[in-house]
Design a protein around this motif. Structure first.
Motif, PDB file in Angstrom:
ATOM      1  N   TYR A 129       0.422  -1.084   0.332  1.00  0.00           N
ATOM      2  CA  TYR A 129       0.212   0.207  -0.129  1.00  0.00           C
ATOM      3  C   TYR A 129       1.072   1.022   0.034  1.00  0.00           C
ATOM      4  O   TYR A 129       2.056   1.072   0.931  1.00  0.00           O
ATOM      5  CB  TYR A 129      -0.753  -0.296   1.172  1.00  0.00           C
ATOM      6  N   PRO A 130       0.640   2.185  -1.273  1.00  0.00           N
ATOM      7  CA  PRO A 130      -0.485   2.404  -1.377  1.00  0.00           C
ATOM      8  C   PRO A 130      -0.323   1.757  -2.977  1.00  0.00           C
ATOM      9  O   PRO A 130      -1.764   2.394  -3.200  1.00  0.00           O
ATOM     10  CB  PRO A 130      -0.939   3.887  -1.373  1.00  0.00           C
ATOM     11  N   SER A 131      -0.004   0.838  -3.165  1.00  0.00           N
ATOM     12  CA  SER A 131      -0.115   0.851  -4.285  1.00  0.00           C
ATOM     13  C   SER A 131      -0.196  -0.660  -4.891  1.00  0.00           C
ATOM     14  O   SER A 131      -0.723  -1.659  -5.210  1.00  0.00           O
ATOM     15  CB  SER A 131       1.381   0.461  -5.702  1.00  0.00           C
ATOM     16  N   ILE A 132      -3.181  -0.073  -4.578  1.00  0.00           N
ATOM     17  CA  ILE A 132      -3.442  -1.394  -5.124  1.00  0.00           C
ATOM     18  C   ILE A 132      -3.346  -1.599  -6.473  1.00  0.00           C
ATOM     19  O   ILE A 132      -3.714  -0.674  -6.807  1.00  0.00           O
ATOM     20  CB  ILE A 132      -4.312  -0.781  -4.262  1.00  0.00           C
ATOM     21  N   ASN A 133      -3.490  -2.851  -6.415  1.00  0.00           N
ATOM     22  CA  ASN A 133      -4.018  -3.684  -7.862  1.00  0.00           C
ATOM     23  C   ASN A 133      -5.880  -3.693  -7.781  1.00  0.00           C
ATOM     24  O   ASN A 133      -6.068  -4.728  -7.459  1.00  0.00           O
ATOM     25  CB  ASN A 133      -3.391  -4.645  -8.670  1.00  0.00           C
ATOM     26  N   PHE A 134      -6.471  -2.631  -8.600  1.00  0.00           N
ATOM     27  CA  PHE A 134      -7.714  -2.125  -8.414  1.00  0.00           C
ATOM     28  C   PHE A 134      -8.635  -3.312  -8.869  1.00  0.00           C
ATOM     29  O   PHE A 134      -8.621  -3.163 -10.564  1.00  0.00           O
ATOM     30  CB  PHE A 134      -8.278  -0.948  -8.342  1.00  0.00           C
ATOM     31  N   ASP A 135      -9.404  -3.348  -8.632  1.00  0.00           N
ATOM     32  CA  ASP A 135     -10.468  -4.403  -9.394  1.00  0.00           C
ATOM     33  C   ASP A 135     -10.886  -3.461 -10.572  1.00  0.00           C
ATOM     34  O   ASP A 135     -11.515  -2.572 -10.500  1.00  0.00           O
ATOM     35  CB  ASP A 135     -11.181  -5.880  -8.989  1.00  0.00           C
ATOM     36  N   SER A 136     -11.599  -4.185 -11.613  1.00  0.00           N
ATOM     37  CA  SER A 136     -13.044  -3.723 -12.086  1.00  0.00           C
ATOM     38  C   SER A 136     -13.931  -3.353 -11.622  1.00  0.00           C
ATOM     39  O   SER A 136     -13.991  -4.178 -10.934  1.00  0.00           O
ATOM     40  CB  SER A 136     -12.815  -4.094 -13.769  1.00  0.00           C
ATOM     41  N   PRO A 137     -14.505  -1.916 -11.528  1.00  0.00           N
ATOM     42  CA  PRO A 137     -16.489  -1.947 -10.860  1.00  0.00           C
ATOM     43  C   PRO A 137     -16.846  -2.663 -11.794  1.00  0.00           C
ATOM     44  O   PRO A 137     -17.048  -3.052 -12.569  1.00  0.00           O
ATOM     45  CB  PRO A 137     -16.030  -0.480 -11.560  1.00  0.00           C
ATOM     46  N   SER A 138     -17.897  -3.164 -10.595  1.00  0.00           N
ATOM     47  CA  SER A 138     -19.408  -3.937 -11.536  1.00  0.00           C
ATOM     48  C   SER A 138     -20.716  -2.796 -12.260  1.00  0.00           C
ATOM     49  O   SER A 138     -19.304  -1.709 -12.588  1.00  0.00           O
ATOM     50  CB  SER A 138     -20.097  -3.982 -10.121  1.00  0.00           C
ATOM     51  N   ASP A 139     -20.684  -3.531 -13.246  1.00  0.00           N
ATOM     52  CA  ASP A 139     -21.584  -2.653 -14.259  1.00  0.00           C
ATOM     53  C   ASP A 139     -22.438  -1.451 -13.303  1.00  0.00           C
ATOM     54  O   ASP A 139     -22.365  -0.095 -13.653  1.00  0.00           O
ATOM     55  CB  ASP A 139     -22.919  -3.035 -14.534  1.00  0.00           C
ATOM     56  N   LEU A 140     -22.567  -1.870 -11.533  1.00  0.00           N
ATOM     57  CA  LEU A 140     -23.117  -0.291 -11.107  1.00  0.00           C
ATOM     58  C   LEU A 140     -21.983   0.463 -10.636  1.00  0.00           C
ATOM     59  O   LEU A 140     -21.972   0.042  -8.878  1.00  0.00           O
ATOM     60  CB  LEU A 140     -24.419  -0.917 -10.246  1.00  0.00           C
TER      61      LEU A 140
END
Length: 280
Positions: A129-140
């Motif tokens: 942290y703070p280098s998080i590999n973010f997941d793709s957001p959902s449709d909502l």
């Protein structure tokens, strides 16, 4: 605006045979608790209203048949979670911790019925942290960000209540886990939010400050991360012409603590006493 409640209201429009009488009473408790939570110095009224809501919704869930629709089930658990969360503002220490944990359990029940993919916390994701590999957001995306912020704030409350209870020998790893979960979900809320949100940023700053403690006041990269987070929240609040006293007070308190550490480190004891006397 409660984005989750709006989402549930939209689901109700698709349903038939809704028990309006009972749900309207739940909604009255919800509105009452929400309004009281926005006011200052009303913790007694807020606590009492939350307790009444908890009792009523708990009884509904106990009496409900197994064919309860997902939307209604999710709505009831969501309101129950909101009532427990409101209680965290009314108590400190172990009580606040207990209510935060109960709120998280009820949010889990409610969110599992939302059919939205939320990020799964892992301590490994926080290692760098703070280098998080973010997941793709959902449709909502907006709703997902809102739910992540809700989780983050809940874990912050649980960690704060846990740390204030000095009579219990908490596992340090457990407290660290609560604090990191708060940061993890608040980071996702900020990342996934489709517009900059001062509430999400303020909650992230608070989560970071609670987790890092003294390190956050004295280590340049962490201090800068926290300060920039609060500053972004303040900038948004000013641009949107919203009440900014909360984020301004939080940011100012943080900078004051940072300045205090610099003051203590670089000024001799005798000079400190003179300066404090002059500015008392």
């Amino acid at each position: 605006t409660d984005i989750a409640m709006k989402y549930l209201a939209d689901k109700f429009r698709e349903m038939k045979d809704i028990p309006y009488a009972k749900l309207s009473i739940v909604m009255q408790y919800y509105v009452r608790v929400y309004e009281l939570s926005q006011e200052k110095n009303n913790t007694t009224l807020l606590s009492n209203a939350s307790d009444e809501g908890i009792r009523y919704v708990s009884n509904l869930l106990e009496q409900a048949d197994s064919q309860l629709s997902k939307a209604i089930d999710s709505f009831l658990h969501y309101c129950l979670a909101e009532f427990f969360f409101a209680k965290t503002y009314c108590d400190e220490g172990l009580d606040s911790y207990y209510y935060a944990v109960k709120a998280i359990e009820e949010y889990d029940m409610s969110f599992s019925l939302f059919n939205i993919k939320l990020p799964v916390y892992s301590s490994k994701k926080m290692d760098k942290y703070p280098s998080i590999n973010f997941d793709s957001p959902s449709d909502l995306q907006s709703l997902a960000a809102y739910l992540c912020n809700t989780y983050g704030e809940c874990f912050s409350k649980a960690a704060r209540g846990c740390s204030k209870e000095k009579d219990i020998d908490w596992d340090k790893n457990y407290l660290k886990d609560l604090q990191q979960k708060a940061i993890f979900y608040c980071e996702y809320a900020v990342k996934w939010s489709e517009t900059d949100n001062q509430t999400y940023l303020r909650n992230l700053g608070c989560a970071l400050e609670a987790h890092y403690g003294e390190e956050g006041y004295t280590t340049d990269d962490i201090r800068n991360k926290i300060s920039e987070t609060y500053q972004r929240a303040m900038d948004i609040s000013i641009i949107d012409k919203k009440e900014s006293y909360k984020v301004f007070y939080t940011w100012l308190s943080f900078e004051h603590r940072c300045a205090d550490r610099i003051f203590d480190k670089h000024i001799s004891k005798d000079k400190k006493e003179i300066i404090r006397w002059l500015y008392r």
